[in-house]
Design an enzyme around this catalytic site. Structure first.
Site, PDB file in Angstrom:
ATOM      1  N   THR A 192      34.407  27.129  42.386  1.00  0.00           N
ATOM      2  CA  THR A 192      33.531  28.300  42.401  1.00  0.00           C
ATOM      3  C   THR A 192      34.280  29.528  41.922  1.00  0.00           C
ATOM      4  O   THR A 192      35.496  29.635  42.076  1.00  0.00           O
ATOM      5  CB  THR A 192      33.020  28.637  43.814  1.00  0.00           C
ATOM      6  OG1 THR A 192      34.128  29.014  44.641  1.00  0.00           O
ATOM      7  CG2 THR A 192      32.249  27.506  44.442  1.00  0.00           C
ATOM      8  N   ASP A 193      33.543  30.473  41.352  1.00  0.00           N
ATOM      9  CA  ASP A 193      34.078  31.821  41.338  1.00  0.00           C
ATOM     10  C   ASP A 193      34.129  32.270  42.792  1.00  0.00           C
ATOM     11  O   ASP A 193      33.444  31.715  43.655  1.00  0.00           O
ATOM     12  CB  ASP A 193      33.200  32.744  40.493  1.00  0.00           C
ATOM     13  CG  ASP A 193      33.987  33.930  39.947  1.00  0.00           C
ATOM     14  OD1 ASP A 193      35.010  34.302  40.552  1.00  0.00           O
ATOM     15  OD2 ASP A 193      33.587  34.491  38.920  1.00  0.00           O
ATOM     16  N   TRP A 194      34.948  33.267  43.083  1.00  0.00           N
ATOM     17  CA  TRP A 194      35.230  33.630  44.476  1.00  0.00           C
ATOM     18  C   TRP A 194      33.963  34.191  45.138  1.00  0.00           C
ATOM     19  O   TRP A 194      33.506  35.279  44.821  1.00  0.00           O
ATOM     20  CB  TRP A 194      36.380  34.621  44.516  1.00  0.00           C
ATOM     21  CG  TRP A 194      37.723  33.981  44.636  1.00  0.00           C
ATOM     22  CD1 TRP A 194      38.699  34.304  45.543  1.00  0.00           C
ATOM     23  CD2 TRP A 194      38.273  32.895  43.852  1.00  0.00           C
ATOM     24  NE1 TRP A 194      39.804  33.486  45.370  1.00  0.00           N
ATOM     25  CE2 TRP A 194      39.575  32.614  44.350  1.00  0.00           C
ATOM     26  CE3 TRP A 194      37.799  32.121  42.810  1.00  0.00           C
ATOM     27  CZ2 TRP A 194      40.388  31.612  43.823  1.00  0.00           C
ATOM     28  CZ3 TRP A 194      38.603  31.121  42.278  1.00  0.00           C
ATOM     29  CH2 TRP A 194      39.867  30.876  42.780  1.00  0.00           C
ATOM     30  N   GLY A 195      33.399  33.395  46.048  1.00  0.00           N
ATOM     31  CA  GLY A 195      32.145  33.765  46.692  1.00  0.00           C
ATOM     32  C   GLY A 195      30.930  33.268  45.954  1.00  0.00           C
ATOM     33  O   GLY A 195      29.814  33.729  46.214  1.00  0.00           O
ATOM     34  N   GLY A 196      31.101  32.298  45.056  1.00  0.00           N
ATOM     35  CA  GLY A 196      29.997  31.828  44.234  1.00  0.00           C
ATOM     36  C   GLY A 196      29.153  30.736  44.854  1.00  0.00           C
ATOM     37  O   GLY A 196      28.156  30.313  44.261  1.00  0.00           O
TER      38      GLY A 196
END
Length: 754
Positions: free
Chosen positions: A265-269
């Protein structure tokens, strides 16, 4: 540092030997065995809890291994043009190490502007050596999202508006990076083409636009580059977040392209446990928490792919086989990186890396306009005034995740003073404020007026003025998390340039940016150089081009529209960009602890320009660009001879060779990028006027001719038929257009495809 590395390696080896002694039949530790056997053996020894632990973060930039089995953790780092300084384990603060300074390499718009795959290979090799030296297993980059709008704050991290150019440039970067045992994590998959509302905007587009424009560079990264990991984007496509989007990850990435790496994931995705379990995500990073500090009540065990996932498996709501699939991918990545005992040691910032950054920067700078004032050959006693904040500003700062802690930064002003001598004076001209991630410092108008007046007054006394302004990495400029608010230059620069030109006609514009911008003053200045965020060696590269030591050879990787409305994404109004904001997007607090919460009525956007992106739009709609895609002048001149074809027809299983002679008709050595475009004279679906299908950069001595060869195959003639959901090439007449830019076509030949 090297002594520390030897000690660390010895400790790792001892640990593995200890585990091996206890498990003499452990296939997973035997590197002579096929990787598939090693993976299955390791999985068979893991508990369910250990499997699930592999699937989520344990720190800001680390995910767990399996300590009981001697399987190491993964360490990741931003970013694509330099290894980011060390971040604290549980929050976003910098760790304040004294040994994490690096080389800042040019941003990826600069790399794309070289139009030279050799520079891409050098880039990947060099940044990979520094990532390996810093003990990173995954480098979060490169980015290949398509340049759709010049307002996107993150365009500087990507490789331009054309999928063919981006695809050709990303492959050697990945290949050379991964030779260091460091995984490329190609981002942001997919359609992360703006920062405004990036976390929840829902994008709609045609299958043709998706497959022809926005996916090809990712496909090349996977199939030709062999990327070991992919980062999901924040946005949604078809009402499903990209980080757990079944169509993107299961159907396209895995089934159609055969990707065998890890999706991160992108961070928090991540937003939903069940979707994350079923829809192709492997590792979840950065979800809503700063870890175990007092800053957050939520720990890493609260991530969607942590305890909520474990509980779903235990309850039978999702099968355990889903985690086995993820663990297979993750172990494959660990064996390729952290457990790869044959990878090199790497190296920190050094003269070789500085030389690489300089060479890439030299080839990236684009000469947009020149009425004869350039090159500015140094001579004794020249009275030069340098104006502009970017002449001294450390442009490695700001920009979000691309911020870099450099060992050295050689500024343009210092380089100009070194080259031209003590007569060089400096005036700031404007001021932009401190670099901040999602806020901006407002500079009082009285301060801007004072700096403006000082620069204009000093310009009247100078022989030549060199203006080095443009954008920077402040919020609402070239910066992650925010888009630009306007197409014009900020902080009163347009008026400043107008007034400088009135005060002194010998004005050279040498702006720095990662985006196109308006130039209402263009007719009043004799020369314009487009530079980029060139990192550590920005000053030496810029001054060598200005002085003529380096002959400029960069070409634009994206179009410069005359005005914002001339860009295809902006032609259709807010429905196309930035989208239309709906009702509440939900309460983020309710998304925590693995709750599967609807995103609510999120902003909606439709790519109404469809496949007509960049030069495809300008050409087909007959809207001239200020500077077209592929444009770039030189201090010498090149003539194009008559192109020849190896045959007049191409069959479905054949190919054609196109040969064109290029002559340097000037007096100095120079590099020319020869561009090949294809035009389909008649097709069942609308097609762009022309599409880039080949380019070659050649170095030519004065008075010398070189022959440039291109090979065309049926794949170069295809378009995506969304009714049949496949690529097709239709029989008929095609034209090959060869030129120095997308609008400077020097030669046309025709053939028939049967």
């Amino acid at each position: 540092m090297k002594i520390e590395k030897i000690i660390l390696l010895a400790a790792m080896t001892t640990s593995c030997l200890s585990v091996s002694a206890q498990n003499e039949t452990s296939v997973y530790l035997n590197k002579t065995k096929p990787i598939g056997e090693r993976i299955e053996d390791a999985i068979s020894r893991m508990t369910l809890e250990e499997k699930v632990a592999l699937c989520h973060a344990q720190g800001k930039f680390s995910s767990p291994g399996v300590p009981r089995l001697g399987i190491p953790e993964l360490w990741m780092s931003d970013g694509p043009h330099g290894v980011r300084a060390e971040i604290n384990w549980n929050d976003w603060g910098y760790s304040n190490w004294t040994n994490d300074s690096i080389t800042a390499f040019p941003a990826l718009t600069a790399l794309a502007a070289t139009w030279n795959p050799d520079m891409s290979a050098l880039y990947g090799k060099s940044v990979g050596e520094e990532a390996r030296y810093r003990e990173k297993d995954v480098l979060l980059g490169p980015g290949v999202n398509i340049y759709r709008t010049p307002l996107n704050g993150r365009n500087f991290e990507y490789m331009g508006e054309d999928p063919y150019l981006a695809g050709e440039m990303v492959v050697p970067y990945i290949q050379e990076l991964q030779k260091n045992g460091v995984a490329a994590c190609v981002k942001h998959f997919a359609l992360n083409n703006q920062e405004k509302w990036r976390g929840n905007i829902n994008v709609k587009l045609s299958d043709r636009a998706l497959y022809e424009i926005y996916l090809p560079a990712f496909k090349r990264a996977v199939q030709d580059g062999g990327a070991w990991s992919i980062m999901g984007a924040y946005n949604q496509i078809w009402e499903e977040h990209c980080c757990h989007n079944s169509l993107l990850l299961n159907n396209i990435l895995r089934k159609e392209w055969g990707f065998d790496g890890v999706v991160i994931t992108d961070w928090g995705g991540a937003h939903n446990t069940k979707q994350a379990a079923l829809n192709g995500l492997d590792i979840e990073m950065g979800s809503f928490t700063n870890g175990l500090t007092s800053e957050s009540d939520f720990g890493y065990n609260d991530y969607y792919l942590a305890d909520p996932y474990l509980n779903m498996i235990r309850k039978g709501e999702v099968p355990e086989s889903t985690v086995d699939v993820k663990v297979r991918n993750i172990l494959r990545l660990i064996f390729r990186t952290a457990m790869n005992t044959e990878k090199p040691f790497g190296s920190g910032p050094n003269e070789e890396h500085y030389a690489a950054a300089k060479q890439i920067g030299d080839e990236s700078i684009v000469l947009l306009k020149n009425s004869g004032i350039l090159p500015l050959v140094p001579r004794t006693g020249m009275k030069i005034l340098v104006v502009g904040e970017n002449a001294t500003r450390p442009l490695n700062q700001g920009g979000g995740s691309s911020e870099l802690k450099v060992k050295d930064m050689f500024t343009p002003l210092k380089a100009i003073q070194t080259t031209y001598g003590e007569e060089v004076r400096y005036a700031m001209g404007y001021k932009s404020g401190r670099p901040m991630y999602d806020a901006e410092e407002i500079i009082p108008q009285v301060t801007l007026d004072s700096l403006h007046q000082e620069a204009v007054a000093m310009a009247k006394e100078a022989e030549v003025v060199i203006y080095i302004g443009g954008l920077n990495k402040n919020a609402y400029q070239d910066c992650e998390s925010t888009d630009r608010r306007e197409y014009n230059l900020p902080w009163g620069q347009d008026q400043l340039i107008e007034d400088l030109a009135a005060a002194n006609p010998n004005l050279i514009i040498a702006n720095v940016s990662g985006n196109a911008y308006a130039m209402p003053w263009l007719d009043k200045v004799p020369a314009v150089l487009q530079s980029w965020y060139l990192g550590t060696m920005i000053g030496p590269s810029m001054v060598d081009v200005i002085s003529g030591k380096i002959n400029p050879s960069g070409k634009l990787p994206f179009s410069f529209p005359k005005k914002l409305e001339d860009n295809g994404a902006h032609h259709f109004g807010e429905a196309s960009y930035p989208g239309i904001e709906g009702a509440s997007a939900g309460n983020a607090a309710n998304d925590l602890k693995g709750a599967d919460v609807s995103a609510g009525n999120d902003p909606q956007q439709e790519y109404l320009e469809d496949i007509w992106v960049g030069y495809r739009w300008h050409d087909t709609k007959k809207i001239p660009a200020l500077f077209p895609f592929g444009h770039g002048l030189s201090y010498t001149t090149f003539s194009y001879g008559k192109a020849t074809l190896s045959a007049k027809e191409m069959s479905a299983d054949g190919s054609l060779t196109i040969t064109v002679p290029i002559t340097n008709t000037g007096s100095i050595e120079g590099k020319e990028t020869v561009q090949l475009y294809v035009h389909d004279e008649k097709s069942s679906l609308p097609r762009p006027l022309k599409e880039l299908k080949g380019f070659k950069k050649v170095n030519i001595a004065p008075g010398t001719t070189v022959e440039v060869d291109f090979t065309l195959t049926p794949d170069d003639l295809k378009f995506f038929d969304d009714n049949q959901h496949k690529w097709i090439a239709e029989p008929g007449k095609f034209k090959v257009l060869i030129g120095s830019s997308s609008t400077d076509i020097r030669n046309t030949v025709q053939f028939v495809y049967k």
